[in-house]
Design a protein around this motif. Structure first.
Motif, PDB file in Angstrom:
ATOM      1  N   MET A  27      31.419  37.058  42.183  1.00 37.12           N
ATOM      2  CA  MET A  27      30.912  35.729  41.568  1.00 37.12           C
ATOM      3  C   MET A  27      31.869  34.669  42.141  1.00 37.12           C
ATOM      4  SD  MET A  27      30.605  36.846  37.650  1.00 37.12           S
ATOM      5  CE  MET A  27      30.176  35.358  36.858  1.00 37.12           C
ATOM      6  N   VAL A  28      33.074  34.694  42.080  1.00 36.45           N
ATOM      7  CA  VAL A  28      34.008  33.761  42.882  1.00 36.45           C
ATOM      8  C   VAL A  28      33.623  33.568  44.128  1.00 36.45           C
ATOM      9  CG1 VAL A  28      36.167  33.136  43.323  1.00 36.45           C
ATOM     10  CG2 VAL A  28      35.534  34.025  41.175  1.00 36.45           C
ATOM     11  N   ARG A  29      33.569  34.809  44.929  1.00 27.76           N
ATOM     12  CA  ARG A  29      33.043  34.700  46.460  1.00 27.76           C
ATOM     13  C   ARG A  29      31.813  34.023  46.574  1.00 27.76           C
ATOM     14  NH1 ARG A  29      34.495  40.318  46.431  1.00 27.76           N
ATOM     15  NH2 ARG A  29      36.615  40.582  47.333  1.00 27.76           N
ATOM     16  N   ALA A  30      30.735  34.019  45.673  1.00 31.85           N
ATOM     17  CA  ALA A  30      29.598  33.614  45.958  1.00 31.85           C
ATOM     18  C   ALA A  30      29.527  31.977  45.509  1.00 31.85           C
ATOM     19  CB  ALA A  30      28.571  34.084  44.813  1.00 31.85           C
ATOM     20  N   GLY A  31      30.816  31.236  45.135  1.00 34.37           N
ATOM     21  CA  GLY A  31      30.720  29.980  44.666  1.00 34.37           C
ATOM     22  C   GLY A  31      30.585  29.931  43.468  1.00 34.37           C
ATOM     23  N   GLN A  32      30.350  30.619  42.435  1.00 31.24           N
ATOM     24  CA  GLN A  32      30.323  30.272  41.164  1.00 31.24           C
ATOM     25  C   GLN A  32      31.172  29.870  40.410  1.00 31.24           C
ATOM     26  OE1 GLN A  32      27.809  33.344  38.928  1.00 31.24           O
ATOM     27  NE2 GLN A  32      27.358  34.281  40.791  1.00 31.24           N
ATOM     28  N   LYS A  33      31.383  28.863  39.476  1.00 33.82           N
ATOM     29  CA  LYS A  33      32.429  28.696  38.593  1.00 33.82           C
ATOM     30  C   LYS A  33      32.457  29.344  37.577  1.00 33.82           C
ATOM     31  CE  LYS A  33      34.849  24.459  37.279  1.00 33.82           C
ATOM     32  NZ  LYS A  33      34.792  22.824  36.944  1.00 33.82           N
ATOM     33  N   VAL A  34      33.431  30.232  37.284  1.00 32.23           N
ATOM     34  CA  VAL A  34      33.482  31.102  36.309  1.00 32.23           C
ATOM     35  C   VAL A  34      34.484  30.459  35.265  1.00 32.23           C
ATOM     36  CG1 VAL A  34      34.024  33.471  35.392  1.00 32.23           C
ATOM     37  CG2 VAL A  34      33.277  33.180  37.874  1.00 32.23           C
ATOM     38  N   THR A  35      34.115  30.199  34.089  1.00 31.33           N
ATOM     39  CA  THR A  35      35.091  29.858  33.153  1.00 31.33           C
ATOM     40  C   THR A  35      35.143  30.828  31.935  1.00 31.33           C
ATOM     41  OG1 THR A  35      33.490  29.022  31.656  1.00 31.33           O
ATOM     42  CG2 THR A  35      33.931  27.529  33.447  1.00 31.33           C
ATOM     43  N   LEU A  36      36.029  30.613  30.836  1.00 33.70           N
ATOM     44  CA  LEU A  36      36.163  31.307  29.753  1.00 33.70           C
ATOM     45  C   LEU A  36      34.876  31.343  28.974  1.00 33.70           C
ATOM     46  CD1 LEU A  36      39.708  29.949  28.324  1.00 33.70           C
ATOM     47  CD2 LEU A  36      39.081  32.089  29.529  1.00 33.70           C
ATOM     48  N   ASP A  37      33.993  30.676  29.161  1.00 35.82           N
ATOM     49  CA  ASP A  37      32.784  30.972  28.471  1.00 35.82           C
ATOM     50  C   ASP A  37      31.773  32.042  29.345  1.00 35.82           C
ATOM     51  OD1 ASP A  37      33.002  28.817  26.787  1.00 35.82           O
ATOM     52  OD2 ASP A  37      32.550  27.329  27.856  1.00 35.82           O
ATOM     53  N   ASP A  38      32.303  32.222  30.314  1.00 35.90           N
ATOM     54  CA  ASP A  38      31.286  33.349  31.010  1.00 35.90           C
ATOM     55  C   ASP A  38      31.728  34.635  30.914  1.00 35.90           C
ATOM     56  OD1 ASP A  38      29.631  30.956  32.287  1.00 35.90           O
ATOM     57  OD2 ASP A  38      31.526  30.803  33.382  1.00 35.90           O
ATOM     58  N   VAL A  39      33.131  35.105  30.602  1.00 35.20           N
ATOM     59  CA  VAL A  39      33.762  36.359  30.547  1.00 35.20           C
ATOM     60  C   VAL A  39      34.706  36.399  29.352  1.00 35.20           C
ATOM     61  CG1 VAL A  39      35.415  35.682  32.452  1.00 35.20           C
ATOM     62  CG2 VAL A  39      34.881  38.214  31.969  1.00 35.20           C
ATOM     63  N   ASP A  40      34.615  37.486  28.818  1.00 36.42           N
ATOM     64  CA  ASP A  40      35.630  37.728  27.631  1.00 36.42           C
ATOM     65  C   ASP A  40      36.817  38.813  28.234  1.00 36.42           C
ATOM     66  OD1 ASP A  40      34.515  36.345  25.389  1.00 36.42           O
ATOM     67  OD2 ASP A  40      32.846  37.625  25.686  1.00 36.42           O
ATOM     68  N   VAL A  41      36.333  39.638  28.922  1.00 33.59           N
ATOM     69  CA  VAL A  41      37.320  40.873  29.478  1.00 33.59           C
ATOM     70  C   VAL A  41      37.019  41.132  30.843  1.00 33.59           C
ATOM     71  CG1 VAL A  41      37.847  43.404  28.978  1.00 33.59           C
ATOM     72  CG2 VAL A  41      37.319  41.736  27.239  1.00 33.59           C
ATOM     73  N   VAL A  42      38.058  41.388  31.669  1.00 31.12           N
ATOM     74  CA  VAL A  42      37.999  41.941  33.034  1.00 31.12           C
ATOM     75  C   VAL A  42      38.522  43.229  33.007  1.00 31.12           C
ATOM     76  CG1 VAL A  42      38.654  41.554  35.533  1.00 31.12           C
ATOM     77  CG2 VAL A  42      37.869  39.453  33.938  1.00 31.12           C
ATOM     78  N   THR A  43      37.731  44.169  33.379  1.00 30.90           N
ATOM     79  CA  THR A  43      38.481  45.490  33.272  1.00 30.90           C
ATOM     80  C   THR A  43      39.114  45.777  34.766  1.00 30.90           C
ATOM     81  OG1 THR A  43      36.323  46.545  33.998  1.00 30.90           O
ATOM     82  CG2 THR A  43      36.651  46.349  31.799  1.00 30.90           C
ATOM     83  N   THR A  44      40.147  46.471  34.888  1.00 27.67           N
ATOM     84  CA  THR A  44      40.713  46.929  35.985  1.00 27.67           C
ATOM     85  C   THR A  44      40.768  48.220  36.425  1.00 27.67           C
ATOM     86  OG1 THR A  44      43.004  46.685  35.038  1.00 27.67           O
ATOM     87  CG2 THR A  44      42.187  44.715  36.194  1.00 27.67           C
ATOM     88  N   GLY A  45      40.053  49.005  35.586  1.00 28.29           N
ATOM     89  CA  GLY A  45      40.239  50.467  35.801  1.00 28.29           C
ATOM     90  C   GLY A  45      39.135  50.787  37.306  1.00 28.29           C
ATOM     91  N   THR A  46      39.879  51.756  37.792  1.00 27.20           N
ATOM     92  CA  THR A  46      39.103  52.008  38.895  1.00 27.20           C
ATOM     93  C   THR A  46      38.838  53.520  38.970  1.00 27.20           C
ATOM     94  OG1 THR A  46      41.151  53.171  40.180  1.00 27.20           O
ATOM     95  CG2 THR A  46      40.579  50.598  40.239  1.00 27.20           C
ATOM     96  N   PHE A  47      37.962  54.098  39.911  1.00 26.62           N
ATOM     97  CA  PHE A  47      37.733  55.503  39.873  1.00 26.62           C
ATOM     98  C   PHE A  47      37.983  56.277  41.451  1.00 26.62           C
ATOM     99  CE2 PHE A  47      34.666  59.311  40.209  1.00 26.62           C
ATOM    100  CZ  PHE A  47      35.126  59.893  39.012  1.00 26.62           C
ATOM    101  N   GLY A  48      38.733  55.414  41.826  1.00 22.96           N
ATOM    102  CA  GLY A  48      39.466  55.809  43.340  1.00 22.96           C
ATOM    103  C   GLY A  48      40.352  57.200  43.105  1.00 22.96           C
ATOM    104  N   VAL A  49      39.979  58.206  43.787  1.00 20.60           N
ATOM    105  CA  VAL A  49      40.880  59.188  43.837  1.00 20.60           C
ATOM    106  C   VAL A  49      42.072  59.394  44.895  1.00 20.60           C
ATOM    107  CG1 VAL A  49      40.790  61.900  44.136  1.00 20.60           C
ATOM    108  CG2 VAL A  49      38.815  60.608  42.945  1.00 20.60           C
ATOM    109  N   MET A  50      43.229  59.394  44.353  1.00 15.35           N
ATOM    110  CA  MET A  50      44.270  59.364  45.393  1.00 15.35           C
ATOM    111  C   MET A  50      44.167  60.625  46.310  1.00 15.35           C
ATOM    112  SD  MET A  50      48.311  58.879  44.415  1.00 15.35           S
ATOM    113  CE  MET A  50      48.402  60.492  43.373  1.00 15.35           C
ATOM    114  N   SER A  51      44.331  60.460  47.515  1.00 16.98           N
ATOM    115  CA  SER A  51      44.465  61.626  48.470  1.00 16.98           C
ATOM    116  C   SER A  51      45.807  62.144  48.122  1.00 16.98           C
ATOM    117  CB  SER A  51      44.489  60.948  50.052  1.00 16.98           C
ATOM    118  OG  SER A  51      45.698  60.323  50.212  1.00 16.98           O
TER     119      SER A  51
END
Length: 202
Positions: A27-51
């Motif tokens: 969203m940020v890369r696309a130029g959208q202005k993201v405010t606190l009204d647009d999001v409550d939680v940002v998840t940072t979990g990944t599903f990357g498997v470590m080599s």
């Protein structure tokens, strides 16, 4: 301002706006202005498997004395390596399967491990001396299954250093640093990698 209590209440009511780190950054890369009204939680979990992550298993394939040695084996299409000590005459195959192995560009060893732990049925395909043997198993059918990670003692990863007296445990170092600095580890998983996200600070 939002408080954690307010966000938790929205989560409990199933009303919270939840984005992944990748979605927020898109969203940020696309130029959208993201405010606190647009999001409550940002998840940072990944599903990357470590080599260096692999599983060792003894998988039932067919009846006893069916064949002497497996040439190739796949679990849900993910290729595995038959073990050095064949037990195929017992109807099982000892194998090693890498977490980073892939059946295709959408399914790999990490997905396979998740499906096994969730109790899903797995398709087993073995080729031996030009013949094919197939079976469907769950984790309950597998007498021996262990996940091994060989990178837990690595000490050559980039990390941010915390110049305080507090001890910070890391994944990649088991002995700690000497001197006035303690340790910290960072994720190298693209979107949540702090070194990538804030390169001037590096």
């Amino acid at each position: 301002m939002k408080t954690i209590e307010e966000i938790n209440r929205k989560i409990a009511r199933d009303e919270a706006i939840i984005l992944t780190a990748a979605e927020l950054k898109s969203m940020v890369r696309a130029g959208q202005k993201v405010t606190l009204d647009d999001v409550d939680v940002v998840t940072t979990g990944t599903f990357g498997v470590m080599s260096g992550t692999m599983a060792v298993m003894m998988v039932p394939v067919a009846g006893k004395c069916s064949f002497e040695r497996a040439d190739s084996i796949w679990l849900n299409g993910v290729p595995a390596q038959p073990g050095p000590c064949p037990n195929e005459r017992l109807g099982v195959v000892d194998l090693v399967i890498n977490g980073t192995a892939h059946a295709d560009d959408r399914y790999g060893g990490g997905h396979l491990f998740r499906d096994l732990v969730k109790g899903k049925e797995i398709d087993v395909l073995v080729e031996a001396h030009g013949r094919r043997y197939e079976n469907q198993v769950t984790l309950d059918d597998i007498d021996y299954a262990r996940i091994i990670t060989t990178r837990l003692a690595f000490k050559n990863y980039h990390a941010l250093i915390n110049p305080t007296s507090a001890t910070i445990n890391t994944i990649f170092s088991v002995t700690g640093l000497t001197g006035p600095f303690t340790e910290a580890t960072v994720s190298g998983c693209g979107e949540i990698n702090p070194l990538q996200n804030d390169p001037p600070a590096g």
